[in-house]
Structure formats: structure tokens, C-alpha cells
Design a protein around this motif. Sequence first.
Motif, PDB file in Angstrom:
ATOM      1  N   GLN A 250       0.816  -1.218   0.000  1.00  0.00           N
ATOM      2  CA  GLN A 250       0.000   0.000   0.000  1.00  0.00           C
ATOM      3  C   GLN A 250       0.849   1.266   0.000  1.00  0.00           C
ATOM      4  O   GLN A 250       0.359   2.350   0.281  1.00  0.00           O
ATOM      5  CB  GLN A 250      -0.903   0.010   1.240  1.00  0.00           C
ATOM      6  CG  GLN A 250      -1.981  -1.048   1.248  1.00  0.00           C
ATOM      7  CD  GLN A 250      -3.032  -0.824   0.184  1.00  0.00           C
ATOM      8  OE1 GLN A 250      -3.442  -1.757  -0.505  1.00  0.00           O
ATOM      9  NE2 GLN A 250      -3.474   0.419   0.022  1.00  0.00           N
ATOM     10  N   SER A 251       2.140   1.131  -0.343  1.00  0.00           N
ATOM     11  CA  SER A 251       3.065   2.255  -0.203  1.00  0.00           C
ATOM     12  C   SER A 251       3.158   3.127  -1.447  1.00  0.00           C
ATOM     13  O   SER A 251       3.938   4.077  -1.474  1.00  0.00           O
ATOM     14  CB  SER A 251       4.466   1.728   0.146  1.00  0.00           C
ATOM     15  OG  SER A 251       4.991   0.958  -0.929  1.00  0.00           O
ATOM     16  N   VAL A 252       2.390   2.808  -2.504  1.00  0.00           N
ATOM     17  CA  VAL A 252       2.511   3.555  -3.758  1.00  0.00           C
ATOM     18  C   VAL A 252       1.221   4.301  -4.044  1.00  0.00           C
ATOM     19  O   VAL A 252       0.197   4.083  -3.391  1.00  0.00           O
ATOM     20  CB  VAL A 252       2.848   2.607  -4.938  1.00  0.00           C
ATOM     21  CG1 VAL A 252       4.236   2.056  -4.772  1.00  0.00           C
ATOM     22  CG2 VAL A 252       1.828   1.489  -5.044  1.00  0.00           C
ATOM     23  N   ARG A 253       1.279   5.194  -5.032  1.00  0.00           N
ATOM     24  CA  ARG A 253       0.096   5.965  -5.377  1.00  0.00           C
ATOM     25  C   ARG A 253      -0.998   5.035  -5.912  1.00  0.00           C
ATOM     26  O   ARG A 253      -0.716   3.956  -6.442  1.00  0.00           O
ATOM     27  CB  ARG A 253       0.432   7.050  -6.384  1.00  0.00           C
ATOM     28  CG  ARG A 253       0.922   6.598  -7.741  1.00  0.00           C
ATOM     29  CD  ARG A 253       1.151   7.823  -8.618  1.00  0.00           C
ATOM     30  NE  ARG A 253       1.556   7.504  -9.969  1.00  0.00           N
ATOM     31  CZ  ARG A 253       2.797   7.584 -10.418  1.00  0.00           C
ATOM     32  NH1 ARG A 253       3.763   7.955  -9.590  1.00  0.00           N
ATOM     33  NH2 ARG A 253       3.081   7.315 -11.673  1.00  0.00           N
TER      34      ARG A 253
ATOM     35  N   TYR B 206       5.081  -3.407  -5.137  1.00  0.00           N
ATOM     36  CA  TYR B 206       5.530  -2.594  -6.268  1.00  0.00           C
ATOM     37  C   TYR B 206       7.036  -2.423  -6.153  1.00  0.00           C
ATOM     38  O   TYR B 206       7.538  -1.827  -5.198  1.00  0.00           O
ATOM     39  CB  TYR B 206       4.824  -1.242  -6.258  1.00  0.00           C
ATOM     40  CG  TYR B 206       5.283  -0.314  -7.356  1.00  0.00           C
ATOM     41  CD1 TYR B 206       5.034  -0.610  -8.691  1.00  0.00           C
ATOM     42  CD2 TYR B 206       5.977   0.856  -7.064  1.00  0.00           C
ATOM     43  CE1 TYR B 206       5.451   0.234  -9.698  1.00  0.00           C
ATOM     44  CE2 TYR B 206       6.405   1.711  -8.064  1.00  0.00           C
ATOM     45  CZ  TYR B 206       6.138   1.394  -9.383  1.00  0.00           C
ATOM     46  OH  TYR B 206       6.567   2.230 -10.386  1.00  0.00           O
ATOM     47  N   SER B 207       7.768  -2.917  -7.130  1.00  0.00           N
ATOM     48  CA  SER B 207       9.233  -2.965  -7.020  1.00  0.00           C
ATOM     49  C   SER B 207       9.870  -1.590  -7.090  1.00  0.00           C
ATOM     50  O   SER B 207      11.000  -1.410  -6.641  1.00  0.00           O
ATOM     51  CB  SER B 207       9.809  -3.851  -8.123  1.00  0.00           C
ATOM     52  OG  SER B 207       9.539  -3.302  -9.403  1.00  0.00           O
ATOM     53  N   GLY B 208       9.161  -0.607  -7.637  1.00  0.00           N
ATOM     54  CA  GLY B 208       9.751   0.721  -7.783  1.00  0.00           C
ATOM     55  C   GLY B 208       9.672   1.581  -6.545  1.00  0.00           C
ATOM     56  O   GLY B 208      10.168   2.703  -6.537  1.00  0.00           O
ATOM     57  N   SER B 209       9.062   1.075  -5.476  1.00  0.00           N
ATOM     58  CA  SER B 209       8.908   1.868  -4.258  1.00  0.00           C
ATOM     59  C   SER B 209      10.011   1.528  -3.270  1.00  0.00           C
ATOM     60  O   SER B 209      10.368   0.369  -3.077  1.00  0.00           O
ATOM     61  CB  SER B 209       7.546   1.600  -3.616  1.00  0.00           C
ATOM     62  OG  SER B 209       7.482   2.187  -2.345  1.00  0.00           O
TER      63      SER B 209
END
Length: 515
Positions: free
Chosen positions: A415-418, A477-480
Amino acid sequence: MTSVIAPHLVAPPVPGRRLWRRLSPAWSAGLVGLVTFLVSFAWSWQPSYWGDEAASVMSAERSLPSLFGMLENVDAVHGLYYLFLHGWIDLFGASELATRLPSAIAIGVAAAGTVVLARFFMGSRVAIAGGLVFAIIPRVTYMGSEARSTAIATAIGVWLTVLLVHAVRSSAGSRRRQILLWGSYSVLLALGIYVFLFLALLLPVHAVAVLVLGGRHPLWRSVFFWVGASAIGLLLAAPIVLAGSAQREQIAFIGRRPQVSVSEAAVMQWFDTIPVAIMAWSLILVAVIAVFLRRPGRPLSAGLPRRTGLTIFLAWMLVPSAILLIGTHLIAPMYSLRYLSLCAPAVGIVIAVGVAALASNWLRVASVLALVAVIVPAYAVQRGDYGKNEGSDWRQAADIIAARATPDDGVVFDQSVRPSRLPRLAMHLYPNAFAGLRDVTLTRPYADTTWLWDEVAPLTDVLPSVVNLNTVWLLQYSGSADSRKETDVHTLQLQGFRVADTTLVNRTRIIEMTR
């Protein structure tokens, strides 16, 4: 030195070109529309859904009471599209092919309207070419394969402009005919604003069109009717305008993004890549030079001076963009690339004028081939598995879960991404893959809320939910770089789980944790 610009845009008729004259306006517009539909439809089902499409599909799949409750709080400006998609999904399902099909159809309708509109100002060949260039513009092929309202709004914008020019050209007709034409303009304008609020950006463009056409038609009468029709259209659209204003905080995210420069807009707004932008702007420059910077030639075959038509199309390209860019820098954040998608028909027409202005057939053919050559790579990326939102991979992640997870396993989402990149959305877009899994952190499903998304709790607050689980799947999400992702792994380790396997799809990391 031989000029590369033709002395006029309508070449003398030659036997090999009679085919264009044999096609009736309706047939040529219809054929271009069909070709454009096929270009947008082809492989549109291939890329995974992404966040904005998730908003469309999930909203449309709500019950009507749930949908209306949500629209009171958020996304009212998309309400008419969600209602349409609600019925469409009931008939055809919620697959990528089904939900993106209306956009491909709308782009075909827009292309047909582009040909009809261009015929008012130029010959058949240039008008048809304008429709075909429109068909392959990267922004067009993208919105034609997306489950959002932009393509439908673009189609409405094109035909609204067709109606405007026809009404102005008929200004000397009977009062009854004028009332019918301008009344239709009011209704179509209001409908377009209900579909896409930013379609109102066409009104300044239409003001320019009325003024430049006034030299050939009664100006005062056209201005009077257009102002009245526009006012009625805006009055009919007032509810959605007021709702959009009340929910304007929804686009506050634009203010958190870096401000877009003019050079960035020149590339990304319609053309996607620098090579496409260079080719397109070069042909646009040729069109401007050929039409404005030399001695006026004879009028185009439709009977109107070519400068008049090009002025309207350039205004359509530039005025809405300038309003949003200037407004963003001086007033409040309001610029988004997709808001200017409705200008793409004018872009296609002006590029086609640039091609037609070249001095010889080989230059025209070479320019078209070069344009297609630089567009094909962008088109191929759009139609790849990860063609949406810089690599959305939810379908592929769902396939892995479907193949490896078993009923009664748990699942925890990052839940850490937009919101537009939340891995959780994969579960709602591809529900069969997650059937039987226990959503550990869910506290309230989105359909029971007046918001777009589920309500969830931190994993540390729902630890009793994992007591009886033997396997938990983490989708991250790997980008976070947010530390909560590692916290979730560590929290489960403290509950007796270990990392059994990790799979990176494209940008979604799937972690299997077992006791």
C-alpha cells in the motif's frame, strides 16, 4: 535551387488520381474511419490494465446505488462514462478487449469526422490523408486502446466542430434551419462536457473559427448564434461543471508533479518520442510556411481560402495547450498530457497539409514513410504486454498467483505507492486468479464505500488474520523504496513465516511466504 514546397496544395488532376474523386465524401470518411478503428483495435487487448482503467472498470462494476454514492464524492466528471461502461460490461464482460473496444470505435468515428471537417477547407486527398495521419498519431493509438472516456470525448469534439462550421456556412439559411443547427450544437457541446469536462477548451477555438469564417459569411449573425448556443450548452452542462469544481482537489496530484515545460509538451503531448515529434513538427512547419509565408494561391477545392482552414486547425492545436500551460504556471496546476488528446484531429490535418505542400511525389512518399517508420516502434511498445503506465503488469502477476496459489492461502498487497499503481487492483481486475484467497488486510471493500478503492489496515493491526494460514503471498511494487514493504516481510517472519520464493514480473514483486 528547387523548392521543396509545392506552389499550391491541390495538384492539377491527373488520370492516376481519379480514384479519390470517385469516392463520395461519405464513403471516404467511412473507409478512413474503418481503417482507424482497426489500427486502434489491433492488439489493444494485449497490455495489462493500469490504474486509470482500474477506476473505470471497478466503478462500472459497482451496483448503481453504489456508483451514484461514489460519484457524490469523487469522479463525478467521469460519471456518464462509468454509467455507459456499466451497461457495456453487463453485455460484453470486463476483459481488456471488451472494455477497450468502445474507445477504438470512438477513434474510428473521430477519424471519419476529421475527413468530413477537412473537406470543408481542402481537397479530398488532403482530407483523407489528414484522417489517416490522425489514425497513427501515438496519442491517438494510445487512447484508442484504453478504457477511459478520452476517445469518446475526442469523437464528440470533432463532430461538434463539423457542426459549427456547417452552421456558420449555413448562416444565410432559414431561421428554422439555424435554430436546428445551433440547437444541436448546444446539446452536443453539453454532452461532450458531461463526457469530458476539458472539452470546454474547444470553445476558444470555436470562437476563432467563427471570427475567421466571418469574412465569407455574415459575421454578426454567426457570432450571435454561436454565443447563444454556447451559453445554452454551458447552462445545460452546469451541473457537471459545478460538480467538477467541488471535486477539484481530486486533480491536486498534478501540483505534486514537476511542471511541464513547453519542449516536453511538444514531444509528449501527442507524439510520445523525440523522433516522431521531430518529423511531425517539421511537417507542421512546412504547412505553415506553404500557407502563410508566401503569396496566396488559389482556394482549395472546397471553396474556402486555405489560410482560413489552417488558422482554425492551428488554433485547435495550440490554444487549449496554451491555456493549460499558462494556467498551470500562473494560477494552479491544471495541465495533463491526456487533457489535450482532443486536439489530435487538428494535428493530423495540419501534418497532412505539410505533406501535401511538398513539391514532388517522391518527397511526399518519403515523408510519409519516414513518419510511419518512427511511429512503428512507439506503436509496438503500446501493444506490448507492459504497454500501459510505464509497465503495468497486473495480468501477468495475476497469472502467476492463479498458477501457484491454493484456496485459503493469504494475500497481502503493498500500500506504499500511489493509487494508480497499487498491486491490490490486480485482484479486482482479474478476480478469477485470486478466487479463494484470503485478503488479510481488507477492512471494507470498495463497493461498500463512497471512494474509488478498498479500505485496508496495516498488516501489524490484523495479525490474528494470519494465525491459521500456512502460506501468504505478498504483492509489492518494485519501484517503491518505502520501508513498509520490508516491514510486512519482517512482520510475517515474526509470525513464523519464511520467504520461500520471490518472483519479479515486470514491476510487481511476488513473495511467497510459508510457515
